[in-house]
Design a protein around this motif. Sequence first.
Motif, mmCIF file in Angstrom:
data_model
loop_
_atom_site.group_PDB
_atom_site.id
_atom_site.type_symbol
_atom_site.label_atom_id
_atom_site.label_comp_id
_atom_site.label_asym_id
_atom_site.label_seq_id
_atom_site.Cartn_x
_atom_site.Cartn_y
_atom_site.Cartn_z
ATOM 1 N N SER A 136 -27.761 -6.062 -19.249
ATOM 2 C CA SER A 136 -27.785 -4.591 -19.220
ATOM 3 C C SER A 136 -26.601 -4.037 -18.439
ATOM 4 O O SER A 136 -26.050 -3.000 -18.793
ATOM 5 N N LYS A 137 -26.176 -4.727 -17.389
ATOM 6 C CA LYS A 137 -25.021 -4.285 -16.594
ATOM 7 C C LYS A 137 -23.723 -4.503 -17.351
ATOM 8 O O LYS A 137 -22.783 -3.722 -17.226
ATOM 9 N N LYS A 139 -23.360 -4.357 -20.580
ATOM 10 C CA LYS A 139 -23.288 -3.409 -21.690
ATOM 11 C C LYS A 139 -22.797 -2.033 -21.250
ATOM 12 O O LYS A 139 -22.378 -1.245 -22.074
ATOM 13 N N LYS A 140 -22.899 -1.757 -19.973
ATOM 14 C CA LYS A 140 -22.505 -0.417 -19.481
ATOM 15 C C LYS A 140 -21.021 -0.294 -19.322
ATOM 16 O O LYS A 140 -20.267 -1.111 -19.155
#
Length: 140
Positions: A136-137, A139-140
Motif C-alpha cells: 500500500s505504501k 502504490k502511493k
Amino acid sequence: MKTNFIKNALRILLGAIMTLAGIGHLTFQRDEFLAQVPRWLPTDPAFMDFVVLSSGIVEITLGLLMIFLIKHKAKVGIALALFYILIFPGNISQYTNGIDAFGLDTDQKRLIRLFFQPVLVIWALWSTGGWKFLISKLKK
C-alpha cells in the motif's frame, strides 16, 4: 492492517518464540548464540558478548511488540523481518566456519538452517499484514 484469527495466532506465537529466544541470549543459551556472531566481526570476547546481549534485548523487545502492539503490528512485522535479514550473516558465518551450536553439528544441518531464515521473514510479514502495508505504501 486487519488480520484474521490464524494470522493473529501465528503472530503471537512468533512473538513468544522471539521473546524466549531473547531471554536465551541473556541467560541459558548465551554460549550457543556466541557461536552465531559472525567471525568477520571483532572476536574480542567482550565485544562478542555485547553483540549477543544487545541482540537479545532487541529480540525480547520485538517479541513483546509482536504480541502487544496490535495497533502497529504491520510496522512491527516489518521491523522483525528486517532484523531477521540483519542477523542472517551470523547464520552464514556458522555454516561457513563449521561452528556447532543449537544442535547444528554438521554442514548439512547448518545449510538447511540457512533456508529457514526466509521462512521467518515471510512469517513476520504475513502474520502482521506487513506485506499489505508495504504494498500500500509503494502504490502511493
